[in-house]
Design a protein around this motif. Structure first.
Motif, PDB file in Angstrom:
ATOM      1  N   CYS A   1      44.480  51.128  54.633  1.00  0.00           N
ATOM      2  CA  CYS A   1      43.586  50.359  55.183  1.00  0.00           C
ATOM      3  C   CYS A   1      43.270  49.724  54.185  1.00  0.00           C
ATOM      4  CB  CYS A   1      42.288  51.361  54.197  1.00  0.00           C
ATOM      5  SG  CYS A   1      40.488  50.975  54.858  1.00  0.00           S
ATOM      6  N   ALA A   2      43.506  48.753  55.833  1.00  0.00           N
ATOM      7  CA  ALA A   2      43.330  47.038  55.384  1.00  0.00           C
ATOM      8  C   ALA A   2      42.252  46.425  55.010  1.00  0.00           C
ATOM      9  CB  ALA A   2      43.460  46.122  57.276  1.00  0.00           C
ATOM     10  N   SER A   3      41.021  47.561  55.673  1.00  0.00           N
ATOM     11  CA  SER A   3      39.285  47.184  55.102  1.00  0.00           C
ATOM     12  C   SER A   3      38.422  48.005  54.575  1.00  0.00           C
ATOM     13  CB  SER A   3      38.915  46.110  55.801  1.00  0.00           C
ATOM     14  OG  SER A   3      37.879  45.875  55.965  1.00  0.00           O
ATOM     15  N   TRP A   4      37.740  47.985  53.381  1.00  0.00           N
ATOM     16  CA  TRP A   4      36.520  48.801  53.082  1.00  0.00           C
ATOM     17  C   TRP A   4      35.415  49.175  53.472  1.00  0.00           C
ATOM     18  CZ3 TRP A   4      38.245  54.335  52.048  1.00  0.00           C
ATOM     19  CH2 TRP A   4      39.967  53.885  51.105  1.00  0.00           C
ATOM     20  N   ALA A   5      34.299  49.936  54.119  1.00  0.00           N
ATOM     21  CA  ALA A   5      33.182  49.574  54.194  1.00  0.00           C
ATOM     22  C   ALA A   5      32.408  48.317  53.487  1.00  0.00           C
ATOM     23  CB  ALA A   5      32.303  50.884  54.313  1.00  0.00           C
ATOM     24  N   MET A   6      32.850  48.319  52.066  1.00  0.00           N
ATOM     25  CA  MET A   6      31.815  47.601  50.616  1.00  0.00           C
ATOM     26  C   MET A   6      32.220  46.905  50.512  1.00  0.00           C
ATOM     27  SD  MET A   6      29.440  49.260  50.578  1.00  0.00           S
ATOM     28  CE  MET A   6      28.541  48.353  49.009  1.00  0.00           C
ATOM     29  N   ASP A   7      34.005  46.174  50.957  1.00  0.00           N
ATOM     30  CA  ASP A   7      34.635  44.632  50.720  1.00  0.00           C
ATOM     31  C   ASP A   7      33.993  43.431  51.765  1.00  0.00           C
ATOM     32  OD1 ASP A   7      36.508  46.275  49.875  1.00  0.00           O
ATOM     33  OD2 ASP A   7      37.369  46.106  51.233  1.00  0.00           O
ATOM     34  N   GLY A   8      32.806  43.092  52.305  1.00  0.00           N
ATOM     35  CA  GLY A   8      31.935  42.207  52.519  1.00  0.00           C
ATOM     36  C   GLY A   8      30.478  41.922  51.155  1.00  0.00           C
ATOM     37  N   PHE A   9      30.282  42.800  50.714  1.00  0.00           N
ATOM     38  CA  PHE A   9      29.398  42.805  50.020  1.00  0.00           C
ATOM     39  C   PHE A   9      30.830  42.068  48.861  1.00  0.00           C
ATOM     40  CE2 PHE A   9      27.195  44.577  46.317  1.00  0.00           C
ATOM     41  CZ  PHE A   9      26.936  43.068  45.177  1.00  0.00           C
ATOM     42  N   TYR A  10      31.656  42.800  48.024  1.00  0.00           N
ATOM     43  CA  TYR A  10      32.290  43.228  46.771  1.00  0.00           C
ATOM     44  C   TYR A  10      32.639  40.670  46.856  1.00  0.00           C
ATOM     45  CZ  TYR A  10      32.128  47.881  46.489  1.00  0.00           C
ATOM     46  OH  TYR A  10      31.712  49.237  46.295  1.00  0.00           O
ATOM     47  N   ARG A  11      33.324  40.971  48.601  1.00  0.00           N
ATOM     48  CA  ARG A  11      33.918  39.641  48.285  1.00  0.00           C
ATOM     49  C   ARG A  11      32.614  38.389  48.301  1.00  0.00           C
ATOM     50  NH1 ARG A  11      34.177  40.724  53.745  1.00  0.00           N
ATOM     51  NH2 ARG A  11      36.978  41.270  53.486  1.00  0.00           N
ATOM     52  N   ALA A  12      31.507  38.993  48.608  1.00  0.00           N
ATOM     53  CA  ALA A  12      30.482  37.826  48.170  1.00  0.00           C
ATOM     54  C   ALA A  12      30.255  37.681  47.121  1.00  0.00           C
ATOM     55  CB  ALA A  12      29.335  37.998  49.203  1.00  0.00           C
ATOM     56  N   VAL A  13      29.831  38.978  46.280  1.00  0.00           N
ATOM     57  CA  VAL A  13      29.984  38.532  44.918  1.00  0.00           C
ATOM     58  C   VAL A  13      30.970  37.633  44.552  1.00  0.00           C
ATOM     59  CG1 VAL A  13      29.523  39.952  42.501  1.00  0.00           C
ATOM     60  CG2 VAL A  13      28.586  40.439  45.564  1.00  0.00           C
ATOM     61  N   ASP A  14      32.249  38.151  44.400  1.00  0.00           N
ATOM     62  CA  ASP A  14      32.937  37.860  44.020  1.00  0.00           C
ATOM     63  C   ASP A  14      32.847  36.268  44.116  1.00  0.00           C
ATOM     64  OD1 ASP A  14      35.715  37.973  42.291  1.00  0.00           O
ATOM     65  OD2 ASP A  14      37.051  36.968  44.107  1.00  0.00           O
ATOM     66  N   GLN A  15      32.842  35.776  45.199  1.00  0.00           N
ATOM     67  CA  GLN A  15      32.767  34.835  45.348  1.00  0.00           C
ATOM     68  C   GLN A  15      31.909  33.019  44.740  1.00  0.00           C
ATOM     69  OE1 GLN A  15      31.860  33.945  49.577  1.00  0.00           O
ATOM     70  NE2 GLN A  15      34.287  34.006  50.334  1.00  0.00           N
ATOM     71  N   ALA A  16      30.004  34.375  44.793  1.00  0.00           N
ATOM     72  CA  ALA A  16      29.335  33.409  43.843  1.00  0.00           C
ATOM     73  C   ALA A  16      30.356  33.740  42.453  1.00  0.00           C
ATOM     74  CB  ALA A  16      28.185  34.351  44.064  1.00  0.00           C
ATOM     75  N   LYS A  17      30.395  34.357  42.394  1.00  0.00           N
ATOM     76  CA  LYS A  17      30.919  34.646  40.513  1.00  0.00           C
ATOM     77  C   LYS A  17      31.805  33.335  39.895  1.00  0.00           C
ATOM     78  CE  LYS A  17      29.956  39.780  38.851  1.00  0.00           C
ATOM     79  NZ  LYS A  17      29.696  38.906  38.039  1.00  0.00           N
ATOM     80  N   HIS A  18      32.677  32.914  41.185  1.00  0.00           N
ATOM     81  CA  HIS A  18      33.421  32.107  40.933  1.00  0.00           C
ATOM     82  C   HIS A  18      33.099  30.186  41.147  1.00  0.00           C
ATOM     83  CE1 HIS A  18      35.966  34.996  40.261  1.00  0.00           C
ATOM     84  NE2 HIS A  18      36.860  34.736  39.677  1.00  0.00           N
ATOM     85  N   GLY A  19      32.050  30.744  41.925  1.00  0.00           N
ATOM     86  CA  GLY A  19      30.885  29.458  42.471  1.00  0.00           C
ATOM     87  C   GLY A  19      31.594  28.825  43.908  1.00  0.00           C
TER      88      GLY A  19
END
Length: 478
Positions: free
Chosen positions: A113-131
């Protein structure tokens, strides 16, 4: 004057008194509530024998004496019904997996699986946590009155903002579509004349409702929005361009920040945003001429926002009242990282497990999700099931028979469209749990709307599931 002739002085007085009572009841817009108080006994049992009859306009109880703690409630013991409440889905339709399964405790990850349904949100959270995100993480929560009261979205908002920072109230209605539409981060007041429509209440012929399923129009209206706490440094007005449109101005703490001409050759979505130097805690919107508005987005440069886009009386068919192309454009512009939909409380009241509309329920839900996925293909999509509901029958309060059928249809629709699914029904205990929750004070007497304690409990569970999913994402994307 003989005593028998004095009735003319008594009867008119009684008639006037009765008239004042009727006017007072109507003015409150809650006749039943006052009527209940007039006939209420002086002494009531301290422990009710069972659930009371549901009120037609019941909303979540306030429980205002409970402290607004941000700490999550203690989790249920291992192996209880909360496990796997949020299940992710592969974008190509593969089997779902439980949130947080990167550690192997809740199922293996499909390496294909290349992409999971929740990845868009998790990606944004990760970016926010790393500034690395120059805007707040955005969550848009759609739903019926269970969502509209803001008890559940408001709690999730506070939890996410404690984790990521105060991104502001997010998208708010300038005039709420119903008196039970609330937003805990703001207060609102209006003056002048406003004509407000929504996808489930007073509808408008052109079917243009903006991103939140509601539109309001005024030629002389003013709306004041005050933040309960903090400030925002950016405001964006969502409006409709139309022939012979008027103007709308936005001031922030008394200073002009936006002046928008809403006139145009055709009816089309319009947006106008501006930075607010130093931030502001009070926004005022004023209209002149025929101005049709959808809402105001109030944000900060970083943090998290949770839009409360619940509308009273919404069901799955209500979303079709918002023109699909128009709604798609509004969704795309809003740019939410996570779009959540929680409906079913209204359908559960009139649908049976074998009704024709029940059989078509999944197809209607898929149509809603298809628009969401087309508008925001890179965003996360999460279907949240309704809670268990009970009904009075033969002196008992069994669950409505349609509940597991509706939940299964929503789960199937979510998987079909590549959306994640959160089974609130299974998490709270499945069949029979509504009556148990009522006994604990977690759900109101209509068995639909959660009390403050129940809303906090559910929102905390959703937050914990989202964070567990993010931890799994972070582990597998190192």
């Amino acid at each position: 004057m003989p005593p028998s002739d004095r009735s003319w002085t008594v009867m008119p007085a009684l008639a006037w008194f009765a008239g004042f009572v009727v006017v007072g009841l109507v003015a409150t817009d809650d006749v039943q509530a006052l009527a209940d108080r007039l006939v209420q006994k002086r002494e009531t049992p301290t422990t009710p024998a069972g659930p009371i009859a549901p009120r037609a306009t019941a909303i979540a109880e306030n429980d205002s004496d409970e402290p607004a703690a941000t700490a999550p409630l203690p989790p249920p013991p291992p192996g209880s019904h909360d496990a796997g409440a949020l299940t992710d889905a592969c974008s190509d339709g593969r089997d779902q997996r439980a949130a947080g399964s990167a550690d192997g405790r809740r199922g293996a990850i499909d390496p294909k699986c290349a992409s999971w349904a929740m990845d868009g949100f998790y990606r944004a959270v990760d970016q926010a946590k790393h500034g690395a995100l120059s805007r707040p993480v955005r969550v848009s929560w759609y739903g019926d009155s269970v969502v509209a009261t803001d008890a559940i979205p408001g709690r999730l908002r506070s939890r996410l903002q404690a984790e990521l920072g105060d991104g502001g109230p997010g998208f708010v209605y300038i005039v709420p579509p119903h008196r039970f539409n609330e937003h805990e981060a703001i207060t609102r007041s209006q003056s002048g004349t406003w004509y407000t429509h929504a996808i489930s209440t007073m509808q408008i012929p052109d079917g243009l409702y903006g991103p939140g399923g509601s539109t309001t129009e005024s030629s002389d209206g003013r709306s004041v929005i005050k933040l309960v706490g903090g400030k925002v440094d950016h405001a964006e007005l969502y409006y409709l361009t139309q022939p012979k449109g008027g103007t709308a101005t936005v001031t922030a703490d008394g200073s002009d920040v936006l002046a928008v001409d809403t006139s145009g050759d055709a009816r089309a979505p319009g947006w106008a945003g501006a930075a607010i130097a130093g931030g502001a805690s009070k926004l005022e919107i004023a209209t002149k001429g025929r101005s049709r508005l959808f809402g105001l987005d109030l944000e900060n440069a970083r943090g998290a926002v949770v839009d409360n886009l619940g509308v009273v009386s919404v069901n799955v068919k209500s979303f079709a009242n918002n023109d699909p192309d128009h709604w798609k454009a509004e969704l795309a512009h809003r740019g939410a990282d996570l779009i959540m939909i929680m409906i079913g409380a209204n359908e559960a009241e009139w649908l049976g497990p074998h009704d024709q509309d029940t059989k078509a329920y999944q197809a209607h839900y898929e149509q809603v999700l298809a628009i969401v996925r087309a508008a925001r293909p890179d965003a996360a999509c999460l279907v949240v099931s309704p809670t268990d509901q009970a009904e009075a029958k033969d002196g008992a309060y069994p669950s409505r028979p349609v509940m597991p059928v509706l939940v299964a249809a929503q789960a199937a629709a979510a998987k079909s469209q590549g959306c994640a699914f959160y089974s609130t029904y299974a998490w709270m205990g499945g069949r029979g749990s509504a009556a148990k929750w009522f006994a604990k004070g977690w759900v109101s007497s209509d068995f639909q709307h959660l009390s403050k304690k129940g809303a906090d409990k559910l929102a905390d569970a959703v937050f914990d599931a989202l964070m567990a999913g993010y931890q799994g994402y972070a582990a597998r994307t190192k």
